[in-house]
Motif scaffolding. Structure first.
Motif, mmCIF file in Angstrom:
data_model
loop_
_atom_site.group_PDB
_atom_site.id
_atom_site.type_symbol
_atom_site.label_atom_id
_atom_site.label_comp_id
_atom_site.label_asym_id
_atom_site.label_seq_id
_atom_site.Cartn_x
_atom_site.Cartn_y
_atom_site.Cartn_z
ATOM 1 N N UNK A 1 0.663 -1.008 -0.066
ATOM 2 C CA UNK A 1 -0.142 -0.005 -0.058
ATOM 3 C C UNK A 1 0.813 1.381 0.214
ATOM 4 N N UNK A 2 2.202 1.090 0.537
ATOM 5 C CA UNK A 2 3.080 2.450 0.530
ATOM 6 C C UNK A 2 3.579 2.709 -1.095
ATOM 7 N N UNK A 3 3.475 1.767 -1.800
ATOM 8 C CA UNK A 3 3.911 1.917 -3.226
ATOM 9 C C UNK A 3 3.321 2.916 -4.027
ATOM 10 N N UNK A 4 3.660 3.502 -4.706
ATOM 11 C CA UNK A 4 3.133 4.557 -5.848
ATOM 12 C C UNK A 4 2.271 3.931 -6.570
ATOM 13 N N UNK A 5 0.917 4.184 -6.776
ATOM 14 C CA UNK A 5 -0.100 3.811 -7.769
ATOM 15 C C UNK A 5 0.289 3.349 -8.950
ATOM 16 N N UNK A 6 1.050 4.243 -9.431
ATOM 17 C CA UNK A 6 1.550 3.881 -11.058
ATOM 18 C C UNK A 6 2.447 2.661 -11.031
ATOM 19 N N UNK A 7 3.241 2.643 -10.130
ATOM 20 C CA UNK A 7 4.211 1.412 -9.857
ATOM 21 C C UNK A 7 3.253 0.346 -9.690
ATOM 22 N N UNK A 8 2.436 0.452 -8.803
ATOM 23 C CA UNK A 8 1.685 -0.995 -8.588
ATOM 24 C C UNK A 8 0.665 -1.337 -9.694
ATOM 25 N N UNK A 9 0.375 -0.284 -10.460
ATOM 26 C CA UNK A 9 -0.421 -0.758 -11.847
ATOM 27 C C UNK A 9 0.553 -1.187 -12.728
ATOM 28 N N UNK A 10 1.870 -0.805 -12.966
ATOM 29 C CA UNK A 10 2.419 -1.333 -13.779
ATOM 30 C C UNK A 10 3.083 -2.999 -13.592
ATOM 31 N N UNK A 11 3.307 -3.232 -12.225
ATOM 32 C CA UNK A 11 3.698 -4.600 -11.807
ATOM 33 C C UNK A 11 2.215 -5.369 -11.881
ATOM 34 N N UNK A 12 0.822 -4.839 -11.719
ATOM 35 C CA UNK A 12 -0.229 -5.928 -11.963
ATOM 36 C C UNK A 12 -0.075 -6.191 -13.402
ATOM 37 N N UNK A 13 0.012 -5.068 -14.217
ATOM 38 C CA UNK A 13 0.033 -5.514 -15.784
ATOM 39 C C UNK A 13 1.090 -6.513 -16.260
ATOM 40 N N UNK A 14 2.315 -6.227 -15.555
ATOM 41 C CA UNK A 14 3.455 -7.306 -16.120
ATOM 42 C C UNK A 14 2.987 -8.494 -15.393
ATOM 43 N N UNK A 15 2.438 -8.923 -14.109
ATOM 44 C CA UNK A 15 2.274 -10.163 -13.648
ATOM 45 C C UNK A 15 1.260 -10.849 -14.110
ATOM 46 N N UNK A 16 0.135 -10.140 -14.601
ATOM 47 C CA UNK A 16 -1.148 -10.629 -15.082
ATOM 48 C C UNK A 16 -0.986 -12.080 -16.011
ATOM 49 N N UNK A 17 -0.041 -11.918 -16.932
ATOM 50 C CA UNK A 17 0.232 -12.929 -17.848
ATOM 51 C C UNK A 17 0.790 -14.091 -17.199
ATOM 52 N N UNK A 18 1.549 -14.229 -16.033
ATOM 53 C CA UNK A 18 2.031 -15.183 -15.324
ATOM 54 C C UNK A 18 0.854 -15.824 -14.430
ATOM 55 N N UNK A 19 -0.085 -15.333 -13.922
ATOM 56 C CA UNK A 19 -0.931 -15.424 -12.915
ATOM 57 C C UNK A 19 -2.312 -16.141 -13.313
#
Length: 87
Positions: free
Chosen positions: A44-62
Motif C-alpha cells: 500500500x505504500x508503493x506509488x499507484x502507477x508502479x503498482x499498476x505497472x507491476x499488476x500489468x506485468x504479472x497478469x500474464x503469469x498468474x
C-alpha cells in the motif's frame, strides 16, 4: 596423433548450474521475479502507477488467456465435420 575426445579440464565444471539473469538478480532478495512483482503490487505504500505497472506485468503469469472457443455439444460426434461446433 589422437584427435578429438575428452581432454583434461575441458568443458563445463561438474556440478555447475545454469541460471538466468533474473534468478541471479532475485537471489539476494530470496524470491522469484514474479514474487517481487506481486509484493510491489500489494504494497500500500508503493506509488499507484508502479503498482499498476507491476499488476500489468504479472497478469500474464498468474491468469491464463481466455480462449474464444464455443462450447462443445454432446451431439457433435454424430454430425458431419463441416458443421461440428456450429450448432
Amino acid at each position: 596423433m589422437p584427435r578429438g575426445g575428452a581432454r583434461a579440464g575441458a568443458g563445463r565444471p561438474v556440478g555447475s548450474r545454469t541460471r538466468t539473469a533474473a534468478e541471479k538478480a532475485a537471489e539476494g532478495m530470496n524470491q522469484t521475479p514474479l514474487g517481487y512483482m506481486l509484493r510491489v503490487m500489494c504494497d500500500p505504500k508503493a506509488d499507484p502507477a508502479r503498482r499498476d505497472a507491476m499488476a500489468i506485468a504479472a497478469v500474464q503469469y498468474v491468469h491464463p488467456l481466455a480462449r474464444n472457443v464455443p462450447p462443445r455439444s454432446p451431439h457433435d460426434q454424430f454430425l458431419p465435420p463441416s458443421v461440428r461446433g456450429t450448432l
